[in-house]
Design a protein around this motif. Structure first.
Motif, PDB file in Angstrom:
ATOM      1  N   THR A 111      -4.099   8.063   1.900  1.00 30.83           N
ATOM      2  CA  THR A 111      -3.754   7.231   0.632  1.00 30.83           C
ATOM      3  C   THR A 111      -2.992   7.927  -0.160  1.00 30.83           C
ATOM      4  O   THR A 111      -3.546   8.966  -0.553  1.00 30.83           O
ATOM      5  N   PHE A 112      -1.820   7.508  -0.649  1.00 27.52           N
ATOM      6  CA  PHE A 112      -1.005   8.087  -1.933  1.00 27.52           C
ATOM      7  C   PHE A 112      -1.473   7.061  -3.221  1.00 27.52           C
ATOM      8  O   PHE A 112      -1.304   5.984  -3.031  1.00 27.52           O
ATOM      9  N   ASN A 113      -2.063   7.845  -4.336  1.00 26.56           N
ATOM     10  CA  ASN A 113      -2.081   7.106  -5.527  1.00 26.56           C
ATOM     11  C   ASN A 113      -0.972   7.537  -6.465  1.00 26.56           C
ATOM     12  O   ASN A 113      -1.017   8.538  -7.089  1.00 26.56           O
ATOM     13  N   TYR A 122       5.935   3.121   1.125  1.00 24.61           N
ATOM     14  CA  TYR A 122       5.238   1.947   0.664  1.00 24.61           C
ATOM     15  C   TYR A 122       5.428   0.779   1.629  1.00 24.61           C
ATOM     16  O   TYR A 122       6.409   0.688   2.027  1.00 24.61           O
ATOM     17  N   THR A 173       0.637  -1.094   0.099  1.00 28.63           N
ATOM     18  CA  THR A 173       0.119   0.043   0.016  1.00 28.63           C
ATOM     19  C   THR A 173       1.121   1.293  -0.170  1.00 28.63           C
ATOM     20  O   THR A 173       1.910   0.980   0.426  1.00 28.63           O
ATOM     21  N   TRP A 174       0.471   2.230  -0.496  1.00 30.29           N
ATOM     22  CA  TRP A 174       1.020   3.579  -0.872  1.00 30.29           C
ATOM     23  C   TRP A 174       0.255   4.515   0.296  1.00 30.29           C
ATOM     24  O   TRP A 174      -0.746   4.489   0.345  1.00 30.29           O
ATOM     25  N   THR A 175       1.041   5.530   0.775  1.00 28.94           N
ATOM     26  CA  THR A 175       0.440   6.581   1.721  1.00 28.94           C
ATOM     27  C   THR A 175       1.417   7.856   1.568  1.00 28.94           C
ATOM     28  O   THR A 175       2.724   7.765   1.305  1.00 28.94           O
ATOM     29  N   TRP A 176       0.682   8.888   1.937  1.00 27.58           N
ATOM     30  CA  TRP A 176       1.580   9.947   2.194  1.00 27.58           C
ATOM     31  C   TRP A 176       2.479   9.828   3.415  1.00 27.58           C
ATOM     32  O   TRP A 176       2.050   9.010   4.584  1.00 27.58           O
ATOM     33  N   ALA A 183      -0.700   6.913  -9.588  1.00 26.49           N
ATOM     34  CA  ALA A 183      -0.927   6.914 -10.919  1.00 26.49           C
ATOM     35  C   ALA A 183      -1.715   8.538 -11.153  1.00 26.49           C
ATOM     36  O   ALA A 183      -1.908   9.076 -12.290  1.00 26.49           O
ATOM     37  N   SER A 184      -2.168   9.006 -10.017  1.00 27.22           N
ATOM     38  CA  SER A 184      -2.858  10.456  -9.930  1.00 27.22           C
ATOM     39  C   SER A 184      -2.403  11.576  -9.135  1.00 27.22           C
ATOM     40  O   SER A 184      -2.572  12.503  -9.561  1.00 27.22           O
ATOM     41  N   ASP A 185      -1.698  11.229  -8.251  1.00 27.70           N
ATOM     42  CA  ASP A 185      -1.302  12.241  -7.005  1.00 27.70           C
ATOM     43  C   ASP A 185      -0.015  12.772  -7.762  1.00 27.70           C
ATOM     44  O   ASP A 185       0.781  12.053  -8.295  1.00 27.70           O
TER      45      ASP A 185
END
Length: 166
Positions: free
Chosen positions: A62-64, A78, A54-57, A66-68
């Motif tokens: 949540t960090f994405n 990660y 999972t990705w986070t700031w 693909a879009s952030d």
């Protein structure tokens, strides 16, 4: 005296000088086997990610990828679960993140570190489960626009199981 006689005397004198300077001409030694015939086998180590990470700031949420969009000073994390196998009586190891395989124009401005809460030394054993967090920081490179709109493919990032020498 003939030249051949002088040559023979000189050769004999040279041989005596060389033999005298080299110490004894003969030495003795003996040896035996050091114990019964045995075979030693080296251990091994392996790490494998299980499931999806999972990705986070760095600050939470949540960090994405693909879009952030990230900016200098941002930290993203990660977190994934890994299976660790350490085979060797005294084998110990730690997980270490690496961006060496990360590519793209933005890659040179990223650095990585293990989250301080995940720096664990693992000891010998099979099927150990570890949850590990890698922090990736977009470095502030001063007042310039170097990283604007640049990209980096994080798929080359890695977590390496490294032996810890005790």
């Amino acid at each position: 005296m003939k030249k051949t006689t002088k040559g023979a005397i000189a050769a004999g004198a040279a041989a005596l000088l060389l033999a005298g300077g080299a110490g004894t001409m003969a030495s003795w030694n003996a040896s035996t086997n050091a114990g019964a015939a045995q075979t030693v086998t080296a251990g091994s180590m392996a790490v494998e990610q299980t499931g999806t990470g999972t990705w986070t700031w760095g600050t939470g949420g949540t960090f994405n990828p693909a879009s952030d969009k990230i900016v200098p000073g941002d930290v993203v994390k990660y977190t994934a679960t890994y299976k660790i196998d350490l085979v060797g009586t005294n084998l110990k190891a730690t997980l270490t993140p690496s961006l060496s395989g990360v590519s793209g124009d933005l890659a040179s401005q990223l650095t990585t570190a293990a989250s301080s809460s995940t720096q664990t030394v693992y000891s010998a054993g099979l099927n150990q489960v570890a949850t590990f967090t890698t922090e990736i920081t977009f470095n502030n490179t001063g007042i310039d626009n170097t990283g604007q709109t640049k990209t980096a493919s994080l798929s080359g990032g890695a977590v390496t199981l490294e032996q810890t020498l005790s």
